[in-house]
Design an enzyme around this catalytic site. Structure first.
Site, PDB file in Angstrom:
ATOM      1  N   ASP A  32     -20.890  13.538 -25.266  1.00 37.46           N
ATOM      2  CA  ASP A  32     -22.217  13.400 -24.665  1.00 37.46           C
ATOM      3  C   ASP A  32     -23.227  14.092 -25.566  1.00 37.46           C
ATOM      4  O   ASP A  32     -22.918  15.118 -26.180  1.00 37.46           O
ATOM      5  CB  ASP A  32     -22.233  14.033 -23.265  1.00 37.46           C
ATOM      6  CG  ASP A  32     -23.335  13.442 -22.409  1.00 37.46           C
ATOM      7  OD1 ASP A  32     -23.038  12.647 -21.505  1.00 37.46           O
ATOM      8  OD2 ASP A  32     -24.517  13.767 -22.663  1.00 37.46           O
ATOM      9  N   THR A 125     -21.863  -7.488 -26.579  1.00 38.36           N
ATOM     10  CA  THR A 125     -20.572  -7.173 -27.222  1.00 38.36           C
ATOM     11  C   THR A 125     -20.479  -7.891 -28.568  1.00 38.36           C
ATOM     12  O   THR A 125     -20.053  -7.299 -29.571  1.00 38.36           O
ATOM     13  CB  THR A 125     -19.399  -7.576 -26.299  1.00 38.36           C
ATOM     14  OG1 THR A 125     -19.670  -7.066 -24.990  1.00 38.36           O
ATOM     15  CG2 THR A 125     -18.075  -7.028 -26.796  1.00 38.36           C
ATOM     16  N   ARG A 151     -17.439  -1.258 -11.830  1.00 35.83           N
ATOM     17  CA  ARG A 151     -18.004  -1.821 -10.591  1.00 35.83           C
ATOM     18  C   ARG A 151     -17.708  -0.928  -9.393  1.00 35.83           C
ATOM     19  O   ARG A 151     -17.312  -1.396  -8.337  1.00 35.83           O
ATOM     20  CB  ARG A 151     -17.477  -3.230 -10.349  1.00 35.83           C
ATOM     21  CG  ARG A 151     -16.097  -3.485 -10.913  1.00 35.83           C
ATOM     22  CD  ARG A 151     -15.388  -4.624 -10.289  1.00 35.83           C
ATOM     23  NE  ARG A 151     -16.022  -5.927 -10.478  1.00 35.83           N
ATOM     24  CZ  ARG A 151     -15.369  -7.073 -10.329  1.00 35.83           C
ATOM     25  NH1 ARG A 151     -14.078  -7.054 -10.053  1.00 35.83           N
ATOM     26  NH2 ARG A 151     -15.982  -8.227 -10.463  1.00 35.83           N
ATOM     27  N   LYS A 203     -20.911  -8.907 -14.368  1.00 38.62           N
ATOM     28  CA  LYS A 203     -21.481  -7.664 -13.828  1.00 38.62           C
ATOM     29  C   LYS A 203     -22.915  -7.890 -13.329  1.00 38.62           C
ATOM     30  O   LYS A 203     -23.299  -7.452 -12.244  1.00 38.62           O
ATOM     31  CB  LYS A 203     -21.461  -6.591 -14.923  1.00 38.62           C
ATOM     32  CG  LYS A 203     -22.276  -5.367 -14.625  1.00 38.62           C
ATOM     33  CD  LYS A 203     -21.634  -4.530 -13.559  1.00 38.62           C
ATOM     34  CE  LYS A 203     -22.514  -3.342 -13.204  1.00 38.62           C
ATOM     35  NZ  LYS A 203     -21.910  -2.501 -12.192  1.00 38.62           N
ATOM     36  N   GLY A 254     -33.054  -0.052  -3.773  1.00 39.55           N
ATOM     37  CA  GLY A 254     -33.133   1.019  -4.768  1.00 39.55           C
ATOM     38  C   GLY A 254     -31.822   1.228  -5.484  1.00 39.55           C
ATOM     39  O   GLY A 254     -30.937   0.369  -5.460  1.00 39.55           O
ATOM     40  N   CYS A 257     -28.682   0.261 -10.022  1.00 39.43           N
ATOM     41  CA  CYS A 257     -27.909  -0.922 -10.409  1.00 39.43           C
ATOM     42  C   CYS A 257     -28.534  -2.191  -9.870  1.00 39.43           C
ATOM     43  O   CYS A 257     -28.959  -3.056 -10.612  1.00 39.43           O
ATOM     44  CB  CYS A 257     -26.496  -0.799  -9.872  1.00 39.43           C
ATOM     45  SG  CYS A 257     -25.749   0.761 -10.309  1.00 39.43           S
ATOM     46  N   ARG A 326     -32.670   8.258  -6.881  1.00 38.66           N
ATOM     47  CA  ARG A 326     -33.094   7.438  -8.017  1.00 38.66           C
ATOM     48  C   ARG A 326     -33.546   6.045  -7.588  1.00 38.66           C
ATOM     49  O   ARG A 326     -32.871   5.383  -6.828  1.00 38.66           O
ATOM     50  CB  ARG A 326     -31.957   7.333  -9.042  1.00 38.66           C
ATOM     51  CG  ARG A 326     -31.816   8.615  -9.839  1.00 38.66           C
ATOM     52  CD  ARG A 326     -30.665   8.554 -10.784  1.00 38.66           C
ATOM     53  NE  ARG A 326     -29.395   8.391 -10.091  1.00 38.66           N
ATOM     54  CZ  ARG A 326     -28.260   8.133 -10.707  1.00 38.66           C
ATOM     55  NH1 ARG A 326     -28.243   7.980 -12.014  1.00 38.66           N
ATOM     56  NH2 ARG A 326     -27.143   8.020 -10.021  1.00 38.66           N
TER      57      ARG A 326
HETATM   58  N1  SAJ Z   1     -29.323  -2.433   0.855  1.00 36.23           N
HETATM   59  C1  SAJ Z   1     -30.049  -3.137   1.807  1.00 36.23           C
HETATM   60  N2  SAJ Z   1     -29.383  -3.948   2.693  1.00 36.23           N
HETATM   61  C2  SAJ Z   1     -28.035  -4.080   2.661  1.00 36.23           C
HETATM   62  C3  SAJ Z   1     -27.284  -3.375   1.688  1.00 36.23           C
HETATM   63  C4  SAJ Z   1     -27.958  -2.559   0.792  1.00 36.23           C
HETATM   64  O1  SAJ Z   1     -31.287  -3.041   1.876  1.00 36.23           O
HETATM   65  O2  SAJ Z   1     -27.511  -4.815   3.506  1.00 36.23           O
HETATM   66  C5  SAJ Z   1     -30.019  -1.578  -0.117  1.00 36.23           C
HETATM   67  C6  SAJ Z   1     -29.613  -0.112  -0.054  1.00 36.23           C
HETATM   68  O3  SAJ Z   1     -30.309   0.580   0.943  1.00 36.23           O
HETATM   69  C7  SAJ Z   1     -29.971   0.343  -1.456  1.00 36.23           C
HETATM   70  C8  SAJ Z   1     -29.685  -0.869  -2.320  1.00 36.23           C
HETATM   71  O4  SAJ Z   1     -29.647  -1.975  -1.425  1.00 36.23           O
HETATM   72  O5  SAJ Z   1     -31.336   0.670  -1.553  1.00 36.23           O
HETATM   73  C9  SAJ Z   1     -28.409  -0.817  -3.134  1.00 36.23           C
HETATM   74  O6  SAJ Z   1     -27.353  -0.261  -2.379  1.00 36.23           O
HETATM   75  P1  SAJ Z   1     -25.835  -0.780  -2.464  1.00 36.23           P
HETATM   76  O7  SAJ Z   1     -25.015   0.038  -1.556  1.00 36.23           O
HETATM   77  O8  SAJ Z   1     -25.814  -2.231  -2.219  1.00 36.23           O
HETATM   78  O9  SAJ Z   1     -25.431  -0.595  -3.974  1.00 36.23           O
HETATM   79  P2  SAJ Z   1     -25.308   0.594  -5.072  1.00 36.23           P
HETATM   80  O10 SAJ Z   1     -26.512   0.506  -5.950  1.00 36.23           O
HETATM   81  O11 SAJ Z   1     -24.985   1.905  -4.459  1.00 36.23           O
HETATM   82  O12 SAJ Z   1     -23.998   0.107  -5.886  1.00 36.23           O
HETATM   83  C10 SAJ Z   1     -23.939  -1.198  -6.425  1.00 36.23           C
HETATM   84  C11 SAJ Z   1     -22.629  -1.867  -6.039  1.00 36.23           C
HETATM   85  N3  SAJ Z   1     -22.700  -3.294  -6.313  1.00 36.23           N
HETATM   86  C12 SAJ Z   1     -22.431  -4.236  -5.371  1.00 36.23           C
HETATM   87  O13 SAJ Z   1     -22.150  -3.958  -4.233  1.00 36.23           O
HETATM   88  C13 SAJ Z   1     -22.501  -5.674  -5.814  1.00 36.23           C
HETATM   89  C14 SAJ Z   1     -21.489  -1.256  -6.817  1.00 36.23           C
HETATM   90  O14 SAJ Z   1     -20.285  -1.941  -6.579  1.00 36.23           O
HETATM   91  C15 SAJ Z   1     -21.791  -1.288  -8.313  1.00 36.23           C
HETATM   92  O15 SAJ Z   1     -20.792  -0.679  -9.079  1.00 36.23           O
HETATM   93  C16 SAJ Z   1     -23.067  -0.530  -8.561  1.00 36.23           C
HETATM   94  O16 SAJ Z   1     -24.114  -1.177  -7.809  1.00 36.23           O
HETATM   95  C17 SAJ Z   1     -23.319  -0.563 -10.062  1.00 36.23           C
HETATM   96  O17 SAJ Z   1     -23.030   0.443 -10.733  1.00 36.23           O
HETATM   97  O18 SAJ Z   1     -23.703  -1.617 -10.580  1.00 36.23           O
END
Ligand code: SAJ
Length: 402
Positions: A32, A125, A151, A203, A254, A257, A326
């Protein structure tokens, strides 16, 4: 003795991945650019919050299988796990991947495996393959190059790293197979081989798909508001259909990802990615809309009661039950509301953190008791079944009371 694996990037994914690999008795050097991060890890400690990570890192370091450094040294396998942010115009910035690759290039030797895990625009890649061969033409055809996106869900990383299926795309078939054999040692989920471009796109598509589905729910929430229908009840009923599965609306999308990755597609394929782009717009608009609603409600209150309201803004995190702020739409809304405030009193609540550098935080029970308007921005578990006295105005954007 040289490590078998070098991981470049010791963040939310790189560090857990390094610890997992090291826990199997493989020597790992984590790299890092941040000296403080390196020092922390070499003491067996961690710099991020993630369940079970601390134990894994401290064991791996004390057993001598994990070490950190600011510089890579020669190994057999290199993992690139650095951030890929976007620039001001939403164009992906792969300069960290490039910089990490440039550090690795002089170390590469025949038979080595180079894998990118960082979320990357399509073609990255192959770009890195060209960069490597342009500087070390003798390596062409004798090293293996692949892309394998992470993921995992923050908060459940150590488990999902092992259990989730992985998509692994090499620049050629033999690279795909080499990378699959590598992950097979650490991953219980199935390993699906493909080419590098498809793995990169996969992804981006996973997170775009979720963004589009959330946009649909958010659009429904706007329509339902005007049509005087409870959106939560509506979605619950629609989901009783065996082939319908609508996600939940909220105050926007938010995190680092889902609100980011779709832009990697939109930026490269603007004409073809209309739904993906519109979903981003809908989800961003939802946060503006919530901020506007709060403003309106405060104004209405003042007109009706002849005094300024006290408003409780409940939640700052980007999703329920985490401390991660974040790219948080709730934080964005709080900012907007405070900016347009006319000296009214606001309580800001985030039960998952003790203090914040900008906002004075208030206990959620006190805020709910004292406020005239209670705005649920995030559906944290503490907010459910919260005793709320009559006469309070409630704006529930996150479905706490659904
Ligand atoms: N959210 C909604 N409504 C929902 C579900 C989520 O408004 O029904 C919002 C959440 O409040 C949040 C945002 O979406 O603000 C994202 O939350 P999340 O729980 O869907 O996802 P992350 O960002 O914590 O993680 C995601 C995941 N991707 C998917 O589910 C397709 C995770 O598997 C990935 O590894 C990660 O992104 C990533 O690193 O890309």
């Amino acid at each position: 003795m040289n490590p078998e694996v070098v991981t470049v990037g010791l963040g939310y994914i790189g560090l857990p991945t390094s610890a997992l690999i090291a826990s199997h008795g493989t020597k790992v050097l984590g790299v890092d650019i941040n000296q403080q991060v390196v020092d922390t890890i070499n003491q067996g400690k961690i710099h991020i919050v993630e369940p079970d990570l601390s134990d894994n890192v401290s064991k791996a370091v004390s057993n001598g299988f994990l070490r950190a450094s600011t510089k890579p040294i020669s190994a057999d396998i290199y993992l690139i796990v650095v951030p890929t942010p976007f620039k001001g115009n939403y164009e992906p910035d792969i300069s960290f991947v490039e910089a990490a690759t440039n550090e690795i290039i002089p170390l590469l030797k025949k038979g080595d495996l180079y894998i990118i895990e960082s979320t990357s625009p399509i073609g990255t890649t192959e770009k890195m393959q060209k960069l490597i061969y342009s500087l070390r033409p003798e390596l062409e055809g004798v090293i293996y190059i692949a892309y394998c996106p992470e993921r995992v869900l923050p908060g459940n990383v150590m488990n999902e790293l092992v259990e989730n299926d992985r998509v692994i795309g090499g620049v050629d078939e033999v690279s795909t197979q080499k990378a699959i054999s590598f992950y097979a040692k650490y991953v219980k989920g199935r390993l699906h081989g493909t080419n590098a471009r498809t793995a990169e796109m996969c992804k981006l598509v996973e997170n775009s798909s979720r963004d589009v589905q959330i946009a649909f729910a958010n659009e429904l929430s706007l329509i339902c508001h005007r049509a005087d229908i409870n959106v939560w009840e509506l979605i619950n009923l629609a989901n009783k259909h065996p082939r319908v599965n609508i996600l939940q609306p909220g105050c926007g999308v938010g995190g680092h990802c889902i609100a980011v990755d779709p832009y990697f597609i939109v930026s490269d394929y603007p004409m073809e990615s209309k739904i993906i782009r519109t979903a981003r717009e809908v989800n961003n608009y939802k946060s503006f809309w919530c901020a506007e609603k709060i403003q309106n409600e405060k104004l209405q209150f003042q007109l009706k009661h002849g005094r300024k309201p006290i408003t409780a803004l409940m939640g700052l995190a980007f999703k329920p039950n985490i401390d991660d702020l974040r790219e948080s739409p709730a934080k964005f809304i709080v900012q907007k509301v405070l900016q347009s405030s006319n000296n009214e009193k606001h309580y800001i609540v985030e039960p998952n953190i003790d203090s914040h550098s900008v906002y004075k935080l208030t206990d959620y029970k006190i805020a709910a008791e004292k406020a005239d308007i209670i705005v649920f921005l995030v559906a944290h578990k503490e907010f459910r079944n919260l005793k709320i006295y009559n006469e309070k105005i409630i704006l529930d954007f996150s479905g706490v009371n659904k």
